[in-house]
Design an enzyme around this catalytic site. Sequence first.
Site, PDB file in Angstrom:
ATOM      1  N   ARG A  12      34.494  34.883  21.327  1.00 13.61           N
ATOM      2  CA  ARG A  12      33.889  34.770  19.993  1.00 13.61           C
ATOM      3  C   ARG A  12      34.708  33.919  19.031  1.00 13.61           C
ATOM      4  O   ARG A  12      34.155  33.287  18.143  1.00 13.61           O
ATOM      5  CB  ARG A  12      33.683  36.156  19.380  1.00 13.61           C
ATOM      6  CG  ARG A  12      32.929  37.145  20.239  1.00 13.61           C
ATOM      7  CD  ARG A  12      31.597  36.621  20.746  1.00 13.61           C
ATOM      8  NE  ARG A  12      30.844  37.678  21.430  1.00 13.61           N
ATOM      9  CZ  ARG A  12      29.796  37.468  22.200  1.00 13.61           C
ATOM     10  NH1 ARG A  12      29.365  36.225  22.404  1.00 13.61           N
ATOM     11  NH2 ARG A  12      29.157  38.480  22.770  1.00 13.61           N
TER      12      ARG A  12
ATOM     13  N   LYS B 105      33.238  47.795  31.136  1.00 10.01           N
ATOM     14  CA  LYS B 105      31.791  47.567  31.100  1.00 10.01           C
ATOM     15  C   LYS B 105      31.325  46.866  32.385  1.00 10.01           C
ATOM     16  O   LYS B 105      32.138  46.221  33.054  1.00 10.01           O
ATOM     17  CB  LYS B 105      31.410  46.746  29.868  1.00 10.01           C
ATOM     18  CG  LYS B 105      32.035  45.335  29.816  1.00 10.01           C
ATOM     19  CD  LYS B 105      31.695  44.638  28.514  1.00 10.01           C
ATOM     20  CE  LYS B 105      32.187  43.202  28.513  1.00 10.01           C
ATOM     21  NZ  LYS B 105      31.984  42.522  27.230  1.00 10.01           N
ATOM     22  N   HIS B 106      30.047  46.994  32.789  1.00 10.80           N
ATOM     23  CA  HIS B 106      28.917  47.701  32.202  1.00 10.80           C
ATOM     24  C   HIS B 106      28.511  48.804  33.173  1.00 10.80           C
ATOM     25  O   HIS B 106      27.876  48.506  34.186  1.00 10.80           O
ATOM     26  CB  HIS B 106      27.741  46.770  31.981  1.00 10.80           C
ATOM     27  CG  HIS B 106      28.082  45.506  31.238  1.00 10.80           C
ATOM     28  ND1 HIS B 106      28.678  44.402  31.836  1.00 10.80           N
ATOM     29  CD2 HIS B 106      27.915  45.182  29.932  1.00 10.80           C
ATOM     30  CE1 HIS B 106      28.829  43.438  30.941  1.00 10.80           C
ATOM     31  NE2 HIS B 106      28.391  43.876  29.773  1.00 10.80           N
TER      32      HIS B 106
ATOM     33  N   ASP C 116      25.276  49.526  25.279  1.00 11.09           N
ATOM     34  CA  ASP C 116      25.321  48.084  25.057  1.00 11.09           C
ATOM     35  C   ASP C 116      24.493  47.817  23.799  1.00 11.09           C
ATOM     36  O   ASP C 116      23.889  48.742  23.217  1.00 11.09           O
ATOM     37  CB  ASP C 116      24.774  47.343  26.288  1.00 11.09           C
ATOM     38  CG  ASP C 116      25.321  45.918  26.409  1.00 11.09           C
ATOM     39  OD1 ASP C 116      25.832  45.379  25.412  1.00 11.09           O
ATOM     40  OD2 ASP C 116      25.242  45.342  27.514  1.00 11.09           O
TER      41      ASP C 116
ATOM     42  N   HIS D  91      19.754  41.050  28.400  1.00 10.82           N
ATOM     43  CA  HIS D  91      19.501  40.580  27.039  1.00 10.82           C
ATOM     44  C   HIS D  91      18.028  40.207  26.883  1.00 10.82           C
ATOM     45  O   HIS D  91      17.469  40.305  25.786  1.00 10.82           O
ATOM     46  CB  HIS D  91      20.339  39.339  26.711  1.00 10.82           C
ATOM     47  CG  HIS D  91      21.802  39.595  26.624  1.00 10.82           C
ATOM     48  ND1 HIS D  91      22.632  39.556  27.724  1.00 10.82           N
ATOM     49  CD2 HIS D  91      22.601  39.900  25.566  1.00 10.82           C
ATOM     50  CE1 HIS D  91      23.868  39.817  27.355  1.00 10.82           C
ATOM     51  NE2 HIS D  91      23.882  40.027  26.052  1.00 10.82           N
TER      52      HIS D  91
ATOM     53  N   ARG E  75      32.125  35.938  35.043  1.00  9.28           N
ATOM     54  CA  ARG E  75      32.765  36.985  34.230  1.00  9.28           C
ATOM     55  C   ARG E  75      33.325  38.090  35.117  1.00  9.28           C
ATOM     56  O   ARG E  75      34.156  38.884  34.672  1.00  9.28           O
ATOM     57  CB  ARG E  75      31.761  37.573  33.237  1.00  9.28           C
ATOM     58  CG  ARG E  75      31.272  36.590  32.191  1.00  9.28           C
ATOM     59  CD  ARG E  75      30.047  37.128  31.463  1.00  9.28           C
ATOM     60  NE  ARG E  75      30.370  38.298  30.649  1.00  9.28           N
ATOM     61  CZ  ARG E  75      29.452  39.126  30.149  1.00  9.28           C
ATOM     62  NH1 ARG E  75      28.158  38.934  30.428  1.00  9.28           N
ATOM     63  NH2 ARG E  75      29.829  40.149  29.416  1.00  9.28           N
TER      64      ARG E  75
ATOM     65  N   ASP F 279      34.007  40.862  21.473  1.00  9.93           N
ATOM     66  CA  ASP F 279      33.959  40.435  22.879  1.00  9.93           C
ATOM     67  C   ASP F 279      34.822  39.185  23.008  1.00  9.93           C
ATOM     68  O   ASP F 279      34.384  38.084  22.662  1.00  9.93           O
ATOM     69  CB  ASP F 279      32.525  40.071  23.297  1.00  9.93           C
ATOM     70  CG  ASP F 279      31.608  41.264  23.396  1.00  9.93           C
ATOM     71  OD1 ASP F 279      31.621  41.918  24.433  1.00  9.93           O
ATOM     72  OD2 ASP F 279      30.866  41.526  22.422  1.00  9.93           O
TER      73      ASP F 279
END
Length: 335
Positions: free
Chosen positions: A74, A172-173, A253, A185, A142, A66
């Site tokens: 990352r 995504k998503h 996911d 999450h 985002r 990602d």
Amino acid sequence: MRYPDGIILSVSGLKLSNEEKSFFKNTNPLGFVLFKRNFKDLSQLKKLITELKHVTFNQTALIFVDQEGGRVQRFENTEFTKFPSQSIFGKIFKKNEVKAKRLSYLTSYLIGWELKRAGIDVNFSPVCDLLFPNTHRVIGDRSFGDEPEIVDTLVKQYCKGLRDSGIMPVLKHYPGHGRSKEDTHENISKININLETLKKTDLVPYSTLELESLVMLAHIFFTKIDSKVATYSKKINSLIRGYNKFNGLVITDDISMKGLQDNIKEIVIKSYKAGCDVILHCNGKINEMKKIYPLVTPIKKKYCENFSNDIIKIKQKNLNIKDVKNELLRESIID
């Protein structure tokens, strides 16, 4: 011909442990996903990636990450550019469409160029989710913005930039996380919106799926479409294949997320049963991977071959990277 198993595995640290090596050598995953815990610097990253590409039966194993920019990046040190969130391009678009399209393309190209030099193959980007007044901050900046057609245009630019850099994009998503008031999450999320409205809004940025090969599902219940969460929903999978004419790979996911409430074995079984092609396992816990791997199934021939044929087509265009960086610097996209 042996097709890869429908799973993306993960690792716990900066290098493989003996236990990981022993386990991975008997697996045949589509590839591995990397996180901040797997990154120290470019040299270490390249060594880890080289090891991962040769540790399993799959000698063409892909490396995923990602690397969106903004809050989701990352690899962060002086060897990687700090990129902005996608929202900046939506804001520019409302003032200057041509500039927004060019800058979003150049940004995604540079993101991809930096990933490619490290050995990465696939980026979990772009985010196609629309921004709504109640969108949870887990999406927030985002998103490219709140207008479906603008987001659709910028999604296409991002995909083109990544592809031209040699990187495969993942949209995504699906079918849209923007209406969610929850962070999947951490919590279950339910969206009470009908399919006709989704087709006019949230699904618009997925118009390019007919030409793309990877899509990630949202762990969200779309209660007016199905009583099951999208990850377990045959109806949602049929929507991707039918309405969006998608012939690539459908990826879950992360199955560790709390938007799914079943035990990890049930999650894998139900995801495959619904039509998902690839399970995404992100937390690096080898005991979990050992537990679920006996349940993993090979990717279906048709979709695997479509995907393989597409990834072979991706060739890096040799833009002058210094010129790309300088233009992005002049426009204050990067520092």
